[in-house]
Design an enzyme around this catalytic site. Structure first.
Site, PDB file in Angstrom:
ATOM      1  N   TYR A 145       6.149  13.256  79.426  1.00 17.23           N
ATOM      2  CA  TYR A 145       7.205  12.404  79.995  1.00 17.23           C
ATOM      3  C   TYR A 145       8.004  11.644  78.940  1.00 17.23           C
ATOM      4  O   TYR A 145       9.048  11.064  79.241  1.00 17.23           O
ATOM      5  CB  TYR A 145       6.629  11.431  81.035  1.00 17.23           C
ATOM      6  CG  TYR A 145       5.605  10.454  80.526  1.00 17.23           C
ATOM      7  CD1 TYR A 145       5.968   9.356  79.753  1.00 17.23           C
ATOM      8  CD2 TYR A 145       4.261  10.614  80.839  1.00 17.23           C
ATOM      9  CE1 TYR A 145       5.031   8.456  79.289  1.00 17.23           C
ATOM     10  CE2 TYR A 145       3.305   9.729  80.376  1.00 17.23           C
ATOM     11  CZ  TYR A 145       3.697   8.656  79.597  1.00 17.23           C
ATOM     12  OH  TYR A 145       2.762   7.772  79.135  1.00 17.23           O
ATOM     13  N   GLU A 146       7.510  11.646  77.690  1.00 18.93           N
ATOM     14  CA  GLU A 146       8.288  11.011  76.631  1.00 18.93           C
ATOM     15  C   GLU A 146       9.444  11.906  76.187  1.00 18.93           C
ATOM     16  O   GLU A 146      10.304  11.483  75.423  1.00 18.93           O
ATOM     17  CB  GLU A 146       7.387  10.681  75.442  1.00 18.93           C
ATOM     18  CG  GLU A 146       6.386   9.578  75.755  1.00 18.93           C
ATOM     19  CD  GLU A 146       5.402   9.361  74.623  1.00 18.93           C
ATOM     20  OE1 GLU A 146       5.730   8.607  73.702  1.00 18.93           O
ATOM     21  OE2 GLU A 146       4.305   9.962  74.665  1.00 18.93           O
ATOM     22  N   MET A 192      -1.630  11.975  83.265  1.00 13.55           N
ATOM     23  CA  MET A 192      -0.413  12.563  82.677  1.00 13.55           C
ATOM     24  C   MET A 192      -0.650  13.030  81.238  1.00 13.55           C
ATOM     25  O   MET A 192       0.273  13.028  80.432  1.00 13.55           O
ATOM     26  CB  MET A 192       0.719  11.534  82.696  1.00 13.55           C
ATOM     27  CG  MET A 192       1.041  10.970  84.078  1.00 13.55           C
ATOM     28  SD  MET A 192       2.254   9.646  83.989  1.00 13.55           S
ATOM     29  CE  MET A 192       2.173   8.985  85.667  1.00 13.55           C
ATOM     30  N   SER A 193      -1.877  13.410  80.931  1.00 15.19           N
ATOM     31  CA  SER A 193      -2.155  13.760  79.524  1.00 15.19           C
ATOM     32  C   SER A 193      -3.316  14.748  79.418  1.00 15.19           C
ATOM     33  O   SER A 193      -3.712  15.383  80.397  1.00 15.19           O
ATOM     34  CB  SER A 193      -2.506  12.487  78.740  1.00 15.19           C
ATOM     35  OG  SER A 193      -3.746  11.968  79.168  1.00 15.19           O
ATOM     36  N   ALA A 214      -6.743   7.340  80.783  1.00 13.16           N
ATOM     37  CA  ALA A 214      -6.838   6.552  82.010  1.00 13.16           C
ATOM     38  C   ALA A 214      -6.360   7.458  83.137  1.00 13.16           C
ATOM     39  O   ALA A 214      -5.442   8.258  82.934  1.00 13.16           O
ATOM     40  CB  ALA A 214      -5.949   5.323  81.914  1.00 13.16           C
ATOM     41  N   HIS A 216       0.167   2.032  73.645  1.00 12.68           N
ATOM     42  CA  HIS A 216      -0.238   3.037  72.645  1.00 12.68           C
ATOM     43  C   HIS A 216       0.291   2.580  71.283  1.00 12.68           C
ATOM     44  O   HIS A 216       1.505   2.515  71.079  1.00 12.68           O
ATOM     45  CB  HIS A 216       0.361   4.411  72.979  1.00 12.68           C
ATOM     46  CG  HIS A 216      -0.294   5.095  74.145  1.00 12.68           C
ATOM     47  ND1 HIS A 216      -1.177   6.149  73.988  1.00 12.68           N
ATOM     48  CD2 HIS A 216      -0.208   4.874  75.468  1.00 12.68           C
ATOM     49  CE1 HIS A 216      -1.583   6.547  75.184  1.00 12.68           C
ATOM     50  NE2 HIS A 216      -1.008   5.797  76.106  1.00 12.68           N
ATOM     51  N   HIS A 231       3.041  12.345  75.238  1.00 12.60           N
ATOM     52  CA  HIS A 231       3.025  12.838  76.621  1.00 12.60           C
ATOM     53  C   HIS A 231       4.294  13.634  76.901  1.00 12.60           C
ATOM     54  O   HIS A 231       5.350  13.367  76.316  1.00 12.60           O
ATOM     55  CB  HIS A 231       2.989  11.668  77.611  1.00 12.60           C
ATOM     56  CG  HIS A 231       1.904  10.664  77.364  1.00 12.60           C
ATOM     57  ND1 HIS A 231       2.025   9.664  76.416  1.00 12.60           N
ATOM     58  CD2 HIS A 231       0.685  10.510  77.933  1.00 12.60           C
ATOM     59  CE1 HIS A 231       0.915   8.928  76.413  1.00 12.60           C
ATOM     60  NE2 HIS A 231       0.082   9.420  77.322  1.00 12.60           N
ATOM     61  N   SER A 271      -4.608   5.359  77.292  1.00 10.46           N
ATOM     62  CA  SER A 271      -3.938   4.086  77.609  1.00 10.46           C
ATOM     63  C   SER A 271      -4.937   2.947  77.694  1.00 10.46           C
ATOM     64  O   SER A 271      -5.924   3.027  78.437  1.00 10.46           O
ATOM     65  CB  SER A 271      -3.233   4.178  78.968  1.00 10.46           C
ATOM     66  OG  SER A 271      -2.147   5.033  78.894  1.00 10.46           O
ATOM     67  N   ASN A 316      -7.248   3.167  88.531  1.00 10.31           N
ATOM     68  CA  ASN A 316      -6.706   2.818  89.857  1.00 10.31           C
ATOM     69  C   ASN A 316      -7.127   3.895  90.848  1.00 10.31           C
ATOM     70  O   ASN A 316      -7.473   4.998  90.442  1.00 10.31           O
ATOM     71  CB  ASN A 316      -5.173   2.724  89.814  1.00 10.31           C
ATOM     72  CG  ASN A 316      -4.535   4.002  89.315  1.00 10.31           C
ATOM     73  OD1 ASN A 316      -4.609   4.325  88.123  1.00 10.31           O
ATOM     74  ND2 ASN A 316      -3.914   4.751  90.203  1.00 10.31           N
ATOM     75  N   HIS A 322       1.484   0.615  85.850  1.00 16.44           N
ATOM     76  CA  HIS A 322       0.966   0.779  84.481  1.00 16.44           C
ATOM     77  C   HIS A 322       0.170  -0.440  84.016  1.00 16.44           C
ATOM     78  O   HIS A 322      -0.776  -0.320  83.242  1.00 16.44           O
ATOM     79  CB  HIS A 322       2.142   1.076  83.540  1.00 16.44           C
ATOM     80  CG  HIS A 322       1.722   1.509  82.163  1.00 16.44           C
ATOM     81  ND1 HIS A 322       0.920   2.615  81.935  1.00 16.44           N
ATOM     82  CD2 HIS A 322       1.978   0.992  80.933  1.00 16.44           C
ATOM     83  CE1 HIS A 322       0.714   2.755  80.631  1.00 16.44           C
ATOM     84  NE2 HIS A 322       1.339   1.783  80.000  1.00 16.44           N
TER      85      HIS A 322
HETATM   86  N1  HPA Z   1      -1.511   8.850  88.325  1.00 18.45           N
HETATM   87  C1  HPA Z   1      -1.114   9.461  87.199  1.00 18.45           C
HETATM   88  N2  HPA Z   1      -1.463   9.031  85.998  1.00 18.45           N
HETATM   89  C2  HPA Z   1      -2.257   7.961  85.913  1.00 18.45           C
HETATM   90  C3  HPA Z   1      -2.709   7.277  87.042  1.00 18.45           C
HETATM   91  C4  HPA Z   1      -2.308   7.754  88.309  1.00 18.45           C
HETATM   92  O1  HPA Z   1      -2.670   7.215  89.370  1.00 18.45           O
HETATM   93  N3  HPA Z   1      -3.500   6.265  86.609  1.00 18.45           N
HETATM   94  C5  HPA Z   1      -3.510   6.327  85.260  1.00 18.45           C
HETATM   95  N4  HPA Z   1      -2.771   7.351  84.820  1.00 18.45           N
END
Ligand code: HPA
Length: 297
Positions: free
Chosen positions: A94-95, A225-226, A122, A70, A92, A39, A249, A263
């Site tokens: 979640y898609e 998530m990847s 990320a 993306h 991913h 990302s 983050n 996001h």
């Molecule tokens: N959690 C899950 N996926 C993420 C995060 C997070 O804090 N930051 C970037 N992708």
């Protein structure tokens, strides 16, 4: 039975081969290095010289990228003289894709001749010493969806790709990690480099506070998530891999905090640190050749 389940999952050897053949007949590049852009890190693909770009929607059997940030393009070209292929956007859980669709491009890369994969993502920091903008060399992972039976190797095993029960204790190539550390110090990036354990969840909702506390106690330094599904397939097919997380983050770990994961923050951090991460990856690729002889799978 074998052909039925493979038709459903859409990652049979024949489908991967057909896609690899289509790509190889559409480009002169014969990639030995594959790169997956996380990302906000799609700029990595813009570093390739003499780029040849294919939209995912134009590639036979390829899934489509549905996530903001993306691009959904496969870029071929050379990086520091090395033939590369770069996924500008990944897939991913979640898609809503079956897990085998997420890893389909990795098998296509293998069949195109790729030997080394560099994956980026990320991630949120669970380790309290980490700061936004840090880059973590992934030394190991925790595959949470795997605990619930979500694994890209589920189903009949095709030995042409790899063995039924692949080892994962050496998933992240130690020589490549050392190379990454060496390049980090040469570039003067040590202040923001980390090494740690990446935990993958299904998403798309971010984690609760209790989940973050639990994951940290379990030994994870960062969460995302990847990546882990891709790494499993990279190793199954005998390629070696290096993976890097950009800490976008800090996960919320206490109930007094008013921070909220979002996001946009993930993408903004990518933009800020992207240039240095691109430089790091391109220097690593430049030095792969030099180290190639001593590097084993
Ligand atoms: N959690 C899950 N996926 C993420 C995060 C997070 O804090 N930051 C970037 N992708």
């Amino acid at each position: 039975m074998l052909s039925m389940s493979k038709v459903v999952s859409g990652d049979s050897y024949e489908e991967c081969q057909a896609t690899a053949d289509w790509l190889l007949s559409s480009t002169q590049v014969r990639p030995t290095v594959g790169i997956v852009c996380g990302s906000g890190l799609g700029g990595l693909a813009d570093m390739l010289k003499d780029p040849q770009v294919f939209k995912y929607s134009d590639i036979p059997n390829f899934p489509r990228s549905t996530v903001h940030g993306h691009a959904g393009r496969l870029v071929f070209g050379t990086l520091k003289g090395k033939p590369c292929v770069c996924m500008q956007g990944r897939f991913h859980l979640y898609e809503g894709y079956p897990v085998q669709k997420i890893t389909f491009p990795i098998r296509v890369f293998k069949l195109m001749g790729v030997e080394t994969m560099i994956l980026t993502n990320a991630a949120g920091a669970l380790n309290q010493d980490y700061k936004v903008g840090d880059v973590m060399i992934i030394k190991d992972h925790i595959n949470m969806p795997g605990f619930a039976g979500v694994n890209p190797l589920t189903g009949p095993n095709d030995e042409r790709f790899g063995v039924r029960f692949p080892c994962m204790s050496d998933a992240y190539d130690r020589e490549l990690q050392k190379l990454a550390r060496d390049v980090v110090s040469e570039l003067g990036y040590s202040d923001f480099m980390r090494e740690g354990v990446y935990c993958s969840l299904g998403g798309p909702s971010f984690e609760t506070i209790a989940e973050c506390v639990m994951l940290h106690k379990l030994g994870a330094d960062a969460v995302g998530m990847s990546t882990v599904q891709e790494v499993i397939v990279v190793r199954h097919s005998g390629m070696r891999c290096l993976a890097l997380s950009l800490i976008s983050n800090c996960s919320v770990m206490d109930y007094d905090s008013h921070e909220k994961a979002n996001h946009e923050e993930v993408l903004e951090t990518g933009r800020q640190r992207a240039e240095q991460l691109e430089k790091l990856v391109s220097e690593i690729v430049a030095k792969l050749e030099r180290n190639n002889n001593s590097l084993t799978r």
